[in-house]
Motif scaffolding. Structure first.
Motif, PDB file in Angstrom:
ATOM      1  N   LYS A 114       0.863  -1.196   0.000  1.00 32.35           N
ATOM      2  CA  LYS A 114       0.000   0.000   0.000  1.00 32.35           C
ATOM      3  C   LYS A 114       0.895   1.239   0.000  1.00 32.35           C
ATOM      4  N   PHE A 115       0.285   2.361  -0.354  1.00 34.91           N
ATOM      5  CA  PHE A 115       1.060   3.595  -0.552  1.00 34.91           C
ATOM      6  C   PHE A 115       0.408   4.766   0.168  1.00 34.91           C
ATOM      7  N   SER A 116       1.252   5.675   0.678  1.00 34.24           N
ATOM      8  CA  SER A 116       0.731   6.862   1.361  1.00 34.24           C
ATOM      9  C   SER A 116       0.856   8.087   0.454  1.00 34.24           C
ATOM     10  N   LYS A 117       0.113   9.128   0.802  1.00 34.95           N
ATOM     11  CA  LYS A 117       0.198  10.385   0.039  1.00 34.95           C
ATOM     12  C   LYS A 117       1.572  11.038   0.202  1.00 34.95           C
ATOM     13  N   ASP A 118       2.313  10.664   1.241  1.00 34.67           N
ATOM     14  CA  ASP A 118       3.666  11.182   1.436  1.00 34.67           C
ATOM     15  C   ASP A 118       4.713  10.346   0.702  1.00 34.67           C
ATOM     16  N   HIS A 119       4.250   9.413  -0.124  1.00 34.08           N
ATOM     17  CA  HIS A 119       5.135   8.613  -0.980  1.00 34.08           C
ATOM     18  C   HIS A 119       5.962   7.578  -0.218  1.00 34.08           C
ATOM     19  N   GLU A 120       5.382   7.062   0.870  1.00 34.04           N
ATOM     20  CA  GLU A 120       5.955   5.850   1.462  1.00 34.04           C
ATOM     21  C   GLU A 120       5.186   4.651   0.938  1.00 34.04           C
ATOM     22  N   TRP A 121       5.874   3.499   0.878  1.00 40.27           N
ATOM     23  CA  TRP A 121       5.156   2.239   0.643  1.00 40.27           C
ATOM     24  C   TRP A 121       5.183   1.442   1.934  1.00 40.27           C
ATOM     25  N   VAL A 122       4.178   0.590   2.097  1.00 42.22           N
ATOM     26  CA  VAL A 122       4.132  -0.280   3.270  1.00 42.22           C
ATOM     27  C   VAL A 122       3.677  -1.670   2.810  1.00 42.22           C
ATOM     28  N   ARG A 123       4.453  -2.668   3.220  1.00 40.74           N
ATOM     29  CA  ARG A 123       4.106  -4.052   2.876  1.00 40.74           C
ATOM     30  C   ARG A 123       3.763  -4.774   4.181  1.00 40.74           C
ATOM     31  N   VAL A 124       2.526  -5.234   4.289  1.00 40.20           N
ATOM     32  CA  VAL A 124       2.065  -5.862   5.522  1.00 40.20           C
ATOM     33  C   VAL A 124       2.127  -7.376   5.389  1.00 40.20           C
ATOM     34  N   GLN A 167       7.779   4.062  19.692  1.00 36.23           N
ATOM     35  CA  GLN A 167       6.357   4.023  19.321  1.00 36.23           C
ATOM     36  C   GLN A 167       6.094   5.141  18.327  1.00 36.23           C
ATOM     37  N   VAL A 168       5.424   4.843  17.232  1.00 37.68           N
ATOM     38  CA  VAL A 168       5.117   5.898  16.269  1.00 37.68           C
ATOM     39  C   VAL A 168       3.624   5.908  15.946  1.00 37.68           C
ATOM     40  N   ALA A 169       3.101   7.108  15.730  1.00 37.06           N
ATOM     41  CA  ALA A 169       1.721   7.275  15.267  1.00 37.06           C
ATOM     42  C   ALA A 169       1.726   7.336  13.749  1.00 37.06           C
ATOM     43  N   ALA A 170       0.604   6.999  13.140  1.00 40.19           N
ATOM     44  CA  ALA A 170       0.503   7.123  11.678  1.00 40.19           C
ATOM     45  C   ALA A 170       0.671   8.591  11.304  1.00 40.19           C
ATOM     46  N   GLY A 171       1.573   8.853  10.367  1.00 38.40           N
ATOM     47  CA  GLY A 171       1.812  10.226   9.928  1.00 38.40           C
ATOM     48  C   GLY A 171       2.916  10.925  10.694  1.00 38.40           C
ATOM     49  N   GLU A 172       3.534  10.215  11.648  1.00 38.80           N
ATOM     50  CA  GLU A 172       4.594  10.831  12.452  1.00 38.80           C
ATOM     51  C   GLU A 172       5.931  10.768  11.697  1.00 38.80           C
ATOM     52  N   ALA A 173       6.655  11.896  11.691  1.00 36.98           N
ATOM     53  CA  ALA A 173       7.977  11.912  11.059  1.00 36.98           C
ATOM     54  C   ALA A 173       8.916  11.055  11.891  1.00 36.98           C
ATOM     55  N   CYS A 174       9.544  10.057  11.281  1.00 38.36           N
ATOM     56  CA  CYS A 174      10.400   9.195  12.101  1.00 38.36           C
ATOM     57  C   CYS A 174      11.712   8.827  11.423  1.00 38.36           C
ATOM     58  N   ALA A 175      11.938   9.297  10.200  1.00 41.47           N
ATOM     59  CA  ALA A 175      13.249   9.099   9.579  1.00 41.47           C
ATOM     60  C   ALA A 175      13.505  10.306   8.682  1.00 41.47           C
ATOM     61  N   VAL A 176      14.777  10.496   8.328  1.00 40.00           N
ATOM     62  CA  VAL A 176      15.143  11.589   7.429  1.00 40.00           C
ATOM     63  C   VAL A 176      15.989  11.011   6.310  1.00 40.00           C
ATOM     64  N   VAL A 177      15.713  11.459   5.111  1.00 38.60           N
ATOM     65  CA  VAL A 177      16.516  11.031   3.979  1.00 38.60           C
ATOM     66  C   VAL A 177      17.101  12.288   3.335  1.00 38.60           C
ATOM     67  N   GLU A 178      18.412  12.271   3.127  1.00 37.34           N
ATOM     68  CA  GLU A 178      19.086  13.441   2.544  1.00 37.34           C
ATOM     69  C   GLU A 178      19.657  13.055   1.193  1.00 37.34           C
ATOM     70  N   SER A 179      19.310  13.843   0.186  1.00 36.43           N
ATOM     71  CA  SER A 179      19.932  13.657  -1.115  1.00 36.43           C
ATOM     72  C   SER A 179      20.979  14.741  -1.298  1.00 36.43           C
ATOM     73  N   VAL A 180      21.664  14.730  -2.442  1.00 37.95           N
ATOM     74  CA  VAL A 180      22.647  15.782  -2.695  1.00 37.95           C
ATOM     75  C   VAL A 180      21.978  17.145  -2.560  1.00 37.95           C
ATOM     76  N   LYS A 181      20.711  17.238  -2.981  1.00 39.42           N
ATOM     77  CA  LYS A 181      20.111  18.575  -3.021  1.00 39.42           C
ATOM     78  C   LYS A 181      19.282  18.960  -1.810  1.00 39.42           C
ATOM     79  N   ALA A 182      18.709  17.999  -1.073  1.00 36.61           N
ATOM     80  CA  ALA A 182      17.796  18.415  -0.001  1.00 36.61           C
ATOM     81  C   ALA A 182      17.573  17.315   1.026  1.00 36.61           C
ATOM     82  N   ALA A 183      17.009  17.726   2.180  1.00 41.69           N
ATOM     83  CA  ALA A 183      16.621  16.782   3.227  1.00 41.69           C
ATOM     84  C   ALA A 183      15.108  16.617   3.199  1.00 41.69           C
ATOM     85  N   SER A 184      14.627  15.401   3.473  1.00 40.39           N
ATOM     86  CA  SER A 184      13.189  15.129   3.499  1.00 40.39           C
ATOM     87  C   SER A 184      12.845  14.240   4.672  1.00 40.39           C
ATOM     88  N   ASP A 185      11.691  14.501   5.284  1.00 41.61           N
ATOM     89  CA  ASP A 185      11.202  13.609   6.331  1.00 41.61           C
ATOM     90  C   ASP A 185      10.572  12.368   5.714  1.00 41.61           C
TER      91      ASP A 185
END
Lengths: 365, 121
Positions: B3-13, B44-62
């Motif tokens: 499944k996929f979120s509007k924030d562009h994560e995928w989740v495999r259950v 413990q994380v809630a759905a929609g909670e920022a919990c990781a950061v990914v940095e590319s050459v150009k920018a950081a994203s939650d």
């Protein structure tokens, strides 16, 4: 994206799209951020071979008439009158408070001075210059010209296959041929050229360059990581109207003659900063580990709650293979090796002041 | 099932365990990833909670947790080789695993709905 519709296009827009560029708004223009190979590959290609950049968004103008150099010296501490024909110089335009209005390139073409200013500063610089001119000296904006940079260890050999006289230029040398203005300079720390040419010739010329062995296109993303590794300032980030040349570590742009006469804007502040030290200094910063610290990150001492500075440019250096940054710190923290602590998303990231450039310049001196 | 979120994560259950990463669209938009900051296992994380950061050459994203629960495992291989996220975003580029708590959020999309969502961007 709808908001890019009001933006200006460079003469190479069609070529960028054909090459598959991701276009982004920058300084009022639609510009290529990167092509399908991506920023990392484009950056490394520039360091290894030759990268073609469209920098047509930058402002070009020429100053004509007797006394043009003297007139420009009313706005800059550079030695403009001492600039020889066929030579180019990096110069700062200053306000009355000694703050940097823009950083520009200035070339002596024999019959006139040729200027390249930052895209986002055109609207400020050109009226400022025009207002400083005496009768008989004219500023002519060159809105109908493109600017193409070819950068990298293979750049000059590639251009020389089309324009053999280019190989005779040394760093910051400039020649004019058939309406082209070619300078041996750039914004990557590599050898290379910047070529100003009429807009209508730009696409055909860029295609000829791209067809040469070793030449590949690179976008704004690679341009930014290359210039940061080279320790070069980006106006609006590392320089602004409050920053003095002393703070920015750009005292070398002040001409020797000008430092005897002190007849430039902000001379009083600059003289006092040279005598007693500035309030802050631009330095290179290496974060430990792999995590980049971006512009706006507060800089703290290795231990201490009070900030002593701020990062003005920060990211990942592909050739350095690690995070790199530039910023301003209080002079007591400016010595190479000084340990610092960067506050990134609420966590302290250990870092140290590091010499600039991060990657050695390879200019053809 | 992915499944996929509007924030562009995928989740495999799989059973009570959800594996999470960022979509091919997300890695493509970010560009070359050079750094990831992963959550502490046990958090413990809630759905929609920022919990990781990914940095590319150009920018950081939650990166947001698309589902609620407890982080039980992170992909430590990303620390040394964050390029996995670009090369194989839905495979070797996974970020973390969550022990699910409660039902999946209603706004997660299946592949078809996510493809339509991307077309509308």
């Amino acid at each position: 994206m709808a908001d890019t519709d009001a933006l200006l296009a460079t003469p190479l827009e069609g070529l960028h799209r054909e090459l598959g560029a991701r276009m982004v708004p920058f300084a009022g223009y639609r510009m290529p951020l990167h092509y399908p190979r991506g920023i990392l590959a484009e950056h490394l290609h520039c360091r290894a071979a030759a990268a073609l950049f469209d920098v047509s968004h930058m402002g070009q103008a020429e100053l004509l008439g007797e006394g043009a150099a003297a007139a420009l010296e009313r706005l800059t501490p550079a030695d403009v009158q001492g600039l020889k024909p066929g030579r180019q110089r990096y110069a700062l335009l200053l306000n009355e408070g000694g703050g940097i209005v823009d950083d520009i390139m200035l070339a002596h073409l024999g019959s006139r001075l040729f200027l390249v200013v930052n895209a986002a500063r055109k609207a400020v610089d050109l009226p400022l210059i025009a207002a400083a001119l005496p009768p008989g000296v004219t500023l002519r904006p060159l809105a109908d010209r493109a600017l193409i940079a070819l950068q990298g260890p293979g750049a000059v050999a590639a251009v020389a296959s089309l324009l053999p006289e280019v190989s005779g230029l040394s760093f910051m040398g400039v020649i004019e041929r058939d309406g082209l203005v070619i300078s041996r300079s750039g914004y990557t720390g590599e050898d290379g050229v910047e070529i100003s040419l009429p807009a209508e010739q730009a696409e055909a010329f860029a295609r000829r360059l791209l067809a040469l062995p070793g030449v590949a296109p690179a976008g704004l993303g690679a341009r930014d990581s290359l210039r940061l590794e080279a320790g070069l300032c980006l106006y609006g980030q590392d320089l602004d109207e409050t920053t003095s040349p002393v703070e920015a570590n750009l005292v070398w742009t002040i001409g020797k003659r000008r430092r005897l006469s002190w007849d430039f804007p902000g001379a009083e502040r600059i003289r006092s900063e040279l005598d007693s030290g500035p309030a802050r200094l631009r330095v290179g910063i290496r974060p430990q580990g792999r995590q980049p610290a971006r512009a706006g990150t507060p800089i703290h001492p290795a231990s201490g709650p009070e900030p002593v500075g701020i990062i003005t440019s920060g990211g990942f250096g592909p050739s350095v293979d690690g995070p790199i940054a530039m910023g301003y710190v209080a002079p007591a923290y400016a010595r190479d090796g000084t340990p610092l602590s960067l506050m990134v998303r609420g966590k302290a990231l250990p870092a140290a002041v590091a010499p600039l450039p991060f990657h050695p310049h390879r200019y053809a001196r | 099932m992915m499944k996929f979120s509007k924030d562009h994560e995928w989740v495999r259950v799989e059973g009570e365990i959800a594996t999470v990463g960022i979509t091919d669209h997300a890695q493509n938009a970010l560009g070359d990833v050079v750094f990831v900051d992963l959550p502490e296992p046990g958090r413990q994380v809630a759905a929609g909670e920022a919990c990781a950061v990914v940095e590319s050459v150009k920018a950081a994203s939650d990166v947001y947790a698309p589902v609620a629960g407890r982080i039980i495992e992170v992909n430590a291989a990303l620390v040394d080789d964050p390029g996995r996220i670009n090369r194989d975003p839905t495979g070797e580029g996974w970020f973390f695993r969550i022990a699910l708590e409660g039902p999946l959020p209603d706004d997660l999309m299946d592949a078809e709905a996510y493809a339509r969502f991307l077309e509308g961007l």
